[in-house]
Design a protein around this motif. Structure first.
Motif, PDB file in Angstrom:
ATOM      1  N   LEU A  21       8.327 -51.028  26.757  1.00  0.00           N
ATOM      2  CA  LEU A  21       6.934 -49.924  26.153  1.00  0.00           C
ATOM      3  C   LEU A  21       6.867 -49.747  28.108  1.00  0.00           C
ATOM      4  N   ARG A  24       9.951 -47.625  29.313  1.00  0.00           N
ATOM      5  CA  ARG A  24      10.566 -46.427  29.003  1.00  0.00           C
ATOM      6  C   ARG A  24       9.106 -45.453  29.387  1.00  0.00           C
ATOM      7  N   LEU A  26       6.549 -46.017  29.323  1.00  0.00           N
ATOM      8  CA  LEU A  26       5.203 -45.498  28.744  1.00  0.00           C
ATOM      9  C   LEU A  26       3.936 -46.326  29.321  1.00  0.00           C
ATOM     10  N   GLU A 188      11.971 -48.997  20.371  1.00  0.00           N
ATOM     11  CA  GLU A 188      12.038 -47.828  20.684  1.00  0.00           C
ATOM     12  C   GLU A 188      12.105 -46.838  19.431  1.00  0.00           C
ATOM     13  N   SER A 191       7.804 -46.856  20.538  1.00  0.00           N
ATOM     14  CA  SER A 191       8.078 -45.685  20.930  1.00  0.00           C
ATOM     15  C   SER A 191       8.407 -44.117  20.800  1.00  0.00           C
ATOM     16  N   ASN A 192       8.804 -43.993  19.622  1.00  0.00           N
ATOM     17  CA  ASN A 192       8.929 -42.406  19.069  1.00  0.00           C
ATOM     18  C   ASN A 192       7.765 -42.298  17.706  1.00  0.00           C
ATOM     19  N   LEU A 194       4.957 -43.285  18.719  1.00  0.00           N
ATOM     20  CA  LEU A 194       3.545 -43.100  19.603  1.00  0.00           C
ATOM     21  C   LEU A 194       3.438 -41.698  20.221  1.00  0.00           C
TER      22      LEU A 194
END
Length: 200
Positions: A21, A24, A26, A188, A191-192, A194
């Motif tokens: 995360l 990415r 985050l 992944e 994360s989308n 979130l």
């Protein structure tokens, strides 16, 4: 600010999930690091721990006696709960302060914490993600990582809330039951999710 937590049983892979995360972009805080820093440096915490467990809970250099702390946390349920009552309110305050600092700069902030449900941290979070993994895989990974005996690992696993209960309470579950590439793909997708949740 969308505040989320990432938890799971010891050896489940939650730290790897949080590292992905972060890659990415985050932001994810580590509650163990926060707690360790507070335990070593916050006068009120130090005073309360010494009152509860004796001066030797700290070393001569005024740093926590990790050997004694580990024995208390993993071997004495009452002592562990007492430590949690002392430390967790200060950790929660720290997390709230950090989220306030980031307000406007990022839509969300994550917290990696092994004891989200045990400490009632979910009350200050918008969502909890639980990372689960097969029991034998957790033992295998922990033996490679920490060189613990199977007996010690099982003892530590059993000292925590059953992961099945955490899964039932979770807003999102990642099953870490394959390899790192598969886990990365699952992060992944997370994360989308979130981004979508924080935009609402």
């Amino acid at each position: 600010m969308f505040l989320f937590g990432v938890t799971g049983g010891i050896g489940s892979g939650k730290t790897v999930v949080c590292d992905y995360l972060r890659k990415r972009n985050l932001p994810v805080l580590n509650s163990d690091s926060i707690a360790r820093d507070l335990i070593n440096n916050h006068p009120q915490i130090q005073k309360k721990l010494i009152e509860s467990f004796g001066q030797d809970i700290y070393s001569e250099s005024n740093k926590i006696n990790t050997e004694k702390m580990s024995r208390l946390v993993f071997g004495d349920k009452n002592a562990r709960e007492n430590i949690d009552r002392i430390v967790h309110p200060f950790v929660f305050e720290y997390i709230k302060n950090e989220s306030s600092k980031l307000q406007g700069g990022t839509p969300f902030l994550g917290v990696e914490a092994a004891l989200i449900y045990e400490s009632k941290m979910e009350k200050i979070l918008n969502a909890v993600i639980v990372v689960d993994a097969p029991f034998e895989k957790r033992i295998e990974w922990l033996q490679k990582r920490n060189d613990f005996s199977r007996e010690e690992i099982v003892k530590r696993i059993e000292s925590q809330m059953p992961v099945e209960d955490k899964v039932q309470l979770a807003d999102y579950v990642i099953y870490n039951d394959s390899d790192l590439d598969a886990l990365k793909n699952k992060v992944e997708i997370l994360s989308n999710w979130l981004f979508e949740k924080s935009a609402k």
